[in-house]
Motif scaffolding. Structure first.
Motif, PDB file in Angstrom:
ATOM      1  N   ILE A  11      27.832  38.961  31.580  1.00  0.00           N
ATOM      2  CA  ILE A  11      29.228  38.585  31.804  1.00  0.00           C
ATOM      3  C   ILE A  11      30.013  39.834  32.197  1.00  0.00           C
ATOM      4  O   ILE A  11      29.836  40.899  31.612  1.00  0.00           O
ATOM      5  CB  ILE A  11      29.829  37.952  30.537  1.00  0.00           C
ATOM      6  N   LEU A  12      30.894  39.666  33.173  1.00  0.00           N
ATOM      7  CA  LEU A  12      31.720  40.768  33.647  1.00  0.00           C
ATOM      8  C   LEU A  12      33.164  40.300  33.703  1.00  0.00           C
ATOM      9  O   LEU A  12      33.455  39.199  34.156  1.00  0.00           O
ATOM     10  CB  LEU A  12      31.258  41.198  35.048  1.00  0.00           C
ATOM     11  N   SER A  13      34.068  41.125  33.221  1.00  0.00           N
ATOM     12  CA  SER A  13      35.493  40.828  33.287  1.00  0.00           C
ATOM     13  C   SER A  13      36.204  42.046  33.869  1.00  0.00           C
ATOM     14  O   SER A  13      36.029  43.154  33.381  1.00  0.00           O
ATOM     15  CB  SER A  13      36.030  40.510  31.887  1.00  0.00           C
ATOM     16  N   LEU A  14      36.978  41.812  34.926  1.00  0.00           N
ATOM     17  CA  LEU A  14      37.668  42.912  35.598  1.00  0.00           C
ATOM     18  C   LEU A  14      39.149  42.604  35.744  1.00  0.00           C
ATOM     19  O   LEU A  14      39.520  41.492  36.124  1.00  0.00           O
ATOM     20  CB  LEU A  14      37.106  43.124  37.009  1.00  0.00           C
ATOM     21  N   ASN A  15      39.985  43.589  35.487  1.00  0.00           N
ATOM     22  CA  ASN A  15      41.398  43.492  35.826  1.00  0.00           C
ATOM     23  C   ASN A  15      41.514  44.113  37.209  1.00  0.00           C
ATOM     24  O   ASN A  15      41.461  45.327  37.363  1.00  0.00           O
ATOM     25  CB  ASN A  15      42.263  44.237  34.807  1.00  0.00           C
ATOM     26  N   VAL A  16      41.658  43.265  38.233  1.00  0.00           N
ATOM     27  CA  VAL A  16      41.584  43.745  39.610  1.00  0.00           C
ATOM     28  C   VAL A  16      42.930  44.186  40.181  1.00  0.00           C
ATOM     29  O   VAL A  16      42.983  44.789  41.243  1.00  0.00           O
ATOM     30  CB  VAL A  16      40.936  42.693  40.537  1.00  0.00           C
ATOM     31  N   ARG A  17      44.026  43.856  39.501  1.00  0.00           N
ATOM     32  CA  ARG A  17      45.372  44.250  39.942  1.00  0.00           C
ATOM     33  C   ARG A  17      45.611  43.877  41.405  1.00  0.00           C
ATOM     34  O   ARG A  17      46.054  44.677  42.208  1.00  0.00           O
ATOM     35  CB  ARG A  17      45.601  45.736  39.720  1.00  0.00           C
ATOM     36  N   THR A  77      52.612  38.070  39.476  1.00  0.00           N
ATOM     37  CA  THR A  77      52.176  38.321  38.109  1.00  0.00           C
ATOM     38  C   THR A  77      51.061  37.351  37.731  1.00  0.00           C
ATOM     39  O   THR A  77      51.177  36.160  37.935  1.00  0.00           O
ATOM     40  CB  THR A  77      53.341  38.144  37.121  1.00  0.00           C
ATOM     41  N   GLY A  78      49.982  37.892  37.180  1.00  0.00           N
ATOM     42  CA  GLY A  78      48.918  37.058  36.640  1.00  0.00           C
ATOM     43  C   GLY A  78      47.923  36.601  37.679  1.00  0.00           C
ATOM     44  O   GLY A  78      47.740  37.193  38.725  1.00  0.00           O
ATOM     45  N   GLY A  79      47.284  35.504  37.374  1.00  0.00           N
ATOM     46  CA  GLY A  79      46.223  34.936  38.198  1.00  0.00           C
ATOM     47  C   GLY A  79      44.867  35.252  37.599  1.00  0.00           C
ATOM     48  O   GLY A  79      44.615  36.357  37.133  1.00  0.00           O
ATOM     49  N   LEU A  80      43.994  34.247  37.568  1.00  0.00           N
ATOM     50  CA  LEU A  80      42.668  34.390  36.979  1.00  0.00           C
ATOM     51  C   LEU A  80      41.677  33.610  37.820  1.00  0.00           C
ATOM     52  O   LEU A  80      41.955  32.472  38.196  1.00  0.00           O
ATOM     53  CB  LEU A  80      42.665  33.868  35.540  1.00  0.00           C
ATOM     54  N   LEU A  81      40.542  34.214  38.112  1.00  0.00           N
ATOM     55  CA  LEU A  81      39.452  33.545  38.831  1.00  0.00           C
ATOM     56  C   LEU A  81      38.202  33.699  37.995  1.00  0.00           C
ATOM     57  O   LEU A  81      37.825  34.807  37.620  1.00  0.00           O
ATOM     58  CB  LEU A  81      39.251  34.172  40.212  1.00  0.00           C
TER      59      LEU A  81
END
Length: 83
Positions: A11-17, A77-81
């Protein structure tokens, strides 16, 4: 008792900004392909709408059978994929 089946999940989680930059999407795709993740979340996509063609742009090239869901951003602001 029953047979247990174990599998390893990466599992990978990234804050891509923000993910509108094609160079950033290419780097993310390369990271996904090299690391062999099974599931990943991109946080702070800053995208109000995401289409399948966009998802294919950040997922592994050879795979066509996958599921995805997104939560749109509110303005910038925000957003999640999740794939």
């Amino acid at each position: 008792e029953g047979d247990a089946v174990w599998c390893q999940m990466r599992i990978l989680s990234l804050n891509v900004r923000g993910i509108s930059d094609p160079i950033k999407r290419k780097r993310i795709k390369l990271l996904v392909e090299e690391s062999g993740v099974n599931f990943y979340m991109l946080q702070e996509t800053k995208c109000e709408h995401i289409e399948l063609s966009f998802v294919r742009d950040v997922w592994r090239s050879q795979e066509t059978d996958f599921e995805w869901i997104y939560k749109p951003s509110t303005g910038l602001t925000g957003g999640l994929l999740s794939i």
